[in-house]
Design a protein around this motif. Structure first.
Motif, PDB file in Angstrom:
ATOM      1  N   SER A  65       0.832  -1.214   0.000  1.00 38.12           N
ATOM      2  CA  SER A  65       0.000   0.000   0.000  1.00 38.12           C
ATOM      3  C   SER A  65       0.862   1.258   0.000  1.00 38.12           C
ATOM      4  N   VAL A  66       1.977   1.226   0.760  1.00 39.16           N
ATOM      5  CA  VAL A  66       2.902   2.359   0.768  1.00 39.16           C
ATOM      6  C   VAL A  66       3.482   2.575  -0.633  1.00 39.16           C
ATOM      7  N   VAL A  67       3.887   1.498  -1.284  1.00 38.94           N
ATOM      8  CA  VAL A  67       4.434   1.599  -2.636  1.00 38.94           C
ATOM      9  C   VAL A  67       3.393   2.170  -3.596  1.00 38.94           C
ATOM     10  N   GLU A  87       8.067  -5.484  -8.379  1.00 40.93           N
ATOM     11  CA  GLU A  87       6.839  -6.114  -8.895  1.00 40.93           C
ATOM     12  C   GLU A  87       5.608  -5.251  -8.632  1.00 40.93           C
ATOM     13  N   THR A  88       5.569  -4.606  -7.466  1.00 37.37           N
ATOM     14  CA  THR A  88       4.382  -3.860  -7.042  1.00 37.37           C
ATOM     15  C   THR A  88       4.290  -2.490  -7.689  1.00 37.37           C
ATOM     16  N   SER A  89       5.425  -1.829  -7.861  1.00 32.36           N
ATOM     17  CA  SER A  89       5.433  -0.447  -8.347  1.00 32.36           C
ATOM     18  C   SER A  89       5.091  -0.354  -9.828  1.00 32.36           C
ATOM     19  N   HIS A  90       4.297   0.653 -10.169  1.00 30.05           N
ATOM     20  CA  HIS A  90       4.051   0.963 -11.582  1.00 30.05           C
ATOM     21  C   HIS A  90       5.203   1.764 -12.166  1.00 30.05           C
ATOM     22  N   ASP A  91       5.892   2.502 -11.309  1.00 30.55           N
ATOM     23  CA  ASP A  91       6.966   3.386 -11.741  1.00 30.55           C
ATOM     24  C   ASP A  91       8.327   2.716 -11.589  1.00 30.55           C
ATOM     25  N   ASN A 151       3.460   5.725  -5.681  1.00 36.15           N
ATOM     26  CA  ASN A 151       3.197   5.807  -7.115  1.00 36.15           C
ATOM     27  C   ASN A 151       2.132   6.851  -7.418  1.00 36.15           C
ATOM     28  N   ARG A 152       1.052   6.826  -6.651  1.00 31.92           N
ATOM     29  CA  ARG A 152      -0.061   7.759  -6.890  1.00 31.92           C
ATOM     30  C   ARG A 152       0.378   9.206  -6.714  1.00 31.92           C
ATOM     31  N   LEU A 153       1.161   9.449  -5.635  1.00 28.01           N
ATOM     32  CA  LEU A 153       1.600  10.806  -5.344  1.00 28.01           C
ATOM     33  C   LEU A 153       2.682  11.291  -6.299  1.00 28.01           C
ATOM     34  N   GLY A 154       3.536  10.384  -6.727  1.00 24.97           N
ATOM     35  CA  GLY A 154       4.697  10.759  -7.542  1.00 24.97           C
ATOM     36  C   GLY A 154       5.930  10.936  -6.691  1.00 24.97           C
TER      37      GLY A 154
END
Length: 418
Positions: free
Chosen positions: A210-212, A237-241, A216-219
């Motif tokens: 959730s932190v990751v 694996e979890t991060s989109h960025d 990502n959402r915040l940038g």
């Protein structure tokens, strides 16, 4: 990205040919881009360092300013970093890393320390605005440079909160924080395992994911330095960025948990991330590491009965932490174990052979305690790294990527996605 997709993407990375190399023995084969010899230095642009965009991925700030009352705009007689020496070293930008070390964790003072060092960082940047400005995006870094100033990209090392409260993360974002190390420095926290701490979560737990996702959402740039191997793979694996490993070495050169494994390095590169090479012998010089390991260990003094541990106030912790300032290596290194910048350049070469030139950069860890190479006393000697890469035979374009463009690309991808 699922694990199977991540593994599949590794096949797109360059194949590393280590057959003729003996990294532990110190016999390095230089990169085949062009032959390396002392005569190759500055065959291209003699002003390359001055003309290139130079950005460091991890420089400690604000510990001395907080605990010793210093102004970073003044030149200090000791330590590695202040603004005058950073200007002298040709830095255009750096990850301005504020630090919350372990002594603040026991009495849960880590949140208080984090917010006060972030506030002090903002105040010091404002005070020295003729030289440096805060940047929250890659475009802002470039605009600040066009005005002839350095850019500070605010980064946190150490726990912003051991529980990983997302509201605190959002508050730090509002203050300008744009990069954050997931682990509580060398300690495992409530959501991610560190490389040295207890392995409680098998990497990341669900809240860690959730932190990751919130970063990502915040940038906010996700920094997995000091994390366990499983945690690094799972964060990728979890991060989109893209994610980064801001400062360290390669475990294929020095077998230290703080050095990144080949598998983890490839996972970071497969997501488009960057690995920053720290400047210390501990992570980059096998001879030094073996010498340190061979020294007799000092046994702890045993007592007949354990004494009660006194819980310190934050003022008492400050006094304790301040004893070690500045955070620099203080032991004398014998010449035979003291590496030069040529060794660091060969570590960079190892990384390029492993993951490619788009995924390797510099993360000095100045004022973070690394035993520096003999040619580098402090940040003013940064041009020595450019010279070492030129002597290795690297092209100007490759050196520019390593000096800063790789960091800038990742920052742009994370902070300017929308």
């Amino acid at each position: 990205m699922k694990r199977r997709d991540l593994i599949k993407s590794l096949s797109l990375l360059p194949i590393m040919d280590l057959t003729p190399l003996n990294y532990f023995g110190g016999n390095f084969l230089v990169n085949k881009e062009s032959p390396a010899s002392p005569a190759s230095a500055y065959l291209t642009d003699p002003d390359l360092h001055k003309n290139a965009f130079v950005m460091d991925g991890h420089i400690h700030m604000m510990s001395r300013q907080l605990l010793q009352g210093l102004d970073m705009g003044q030149r200090y007689p000791d330590g590695h970093v202040d603004l005058p020496r950073a200007v002298q070293g040709g830095l255009d930008a750096f990850f301005f890393s504020v630090y919350t070390p372990e002594p603040y964790y026991e009495t849960r003072q880590e949140v208080k320390n984090t917010f006060r060092v972030v506030e002090l960082a903002l105040a010091q940047i404002e005070k020295n605005s003729k030289v440096i400005e805060l940047a929250c995006t890659a475009s802002e870094i470039e605009e600040i440079n066009r005005r002839g100033k350095m850019a500070a990209f605010l980064d946190l090392e150490g726990g912003f909160d051991l529980d990983g409260d997302l509201n605190l993360l959002r508050a730090l974002y509002r203050l300008g924080l744009r990069s954050l190390q997931l682990t509580a420095h060398n300690e495992t926290n409530g959501f991610i395992d560190s490389c040295y701490g207890k392995k409680l979560w098998g990497g990341l737990n669900e809240h860690g994911r959730s932190v990751v996702r919130e970063m990502n959402r915040l940038g906010i740039v996700i920094n997995v330095a000091h994390a366990s191997d499983d945690a690094i793979i799972q964060a990728a694996e979890t991060s989109h960025d893209p994610i980064i490993y801001s400062h360290g070495g390669f475990r294929g050169i020095v077998n230290n948990p703080r050095c990144i494994s080949d598998e983890c390095a490839k996972a970071i590169a497969a997501k488009g991330g960057v690995i920053g090479i720290q400047f210390g012998s501990s992570f980059n010089n096998p001879k030094y590491a073996q010498w340190v390991a061979s020294k007799p260990k000092v046994k702890a003094i045993e007592t007949s009965s354990p004494k009660e541990t006194k819980l310190l106030s934050i003022k008492e912790i400050d006094l304790q932490v301040a004893i070690d300032l500045p955070f620099v290596h203080k032991e004398v290194i014998p010449d035979e174990y003291w590496m030069g910048v040529d060794q660091l350049a060969r570590v960079i070469d190892y990384g390029i052979r492993l993951v490619g030139e788009d995924h390797v950069a510099l993360g000095s860890d100045f004022d973070g305690g690394p035993p520096l190479p003999r040619q580098i006393r402090d940040v003013s000697d940064y041009p020595q790294m450019t010279l070492a890469m030129q002597e290795l035979g690297y092209s100007d374009d490759r050196i520019r990527k390593i000096l800063g463009l790789n960091w800038l690309r990742v920052i742009r991808q994370v902070t300017e996605r929308n």
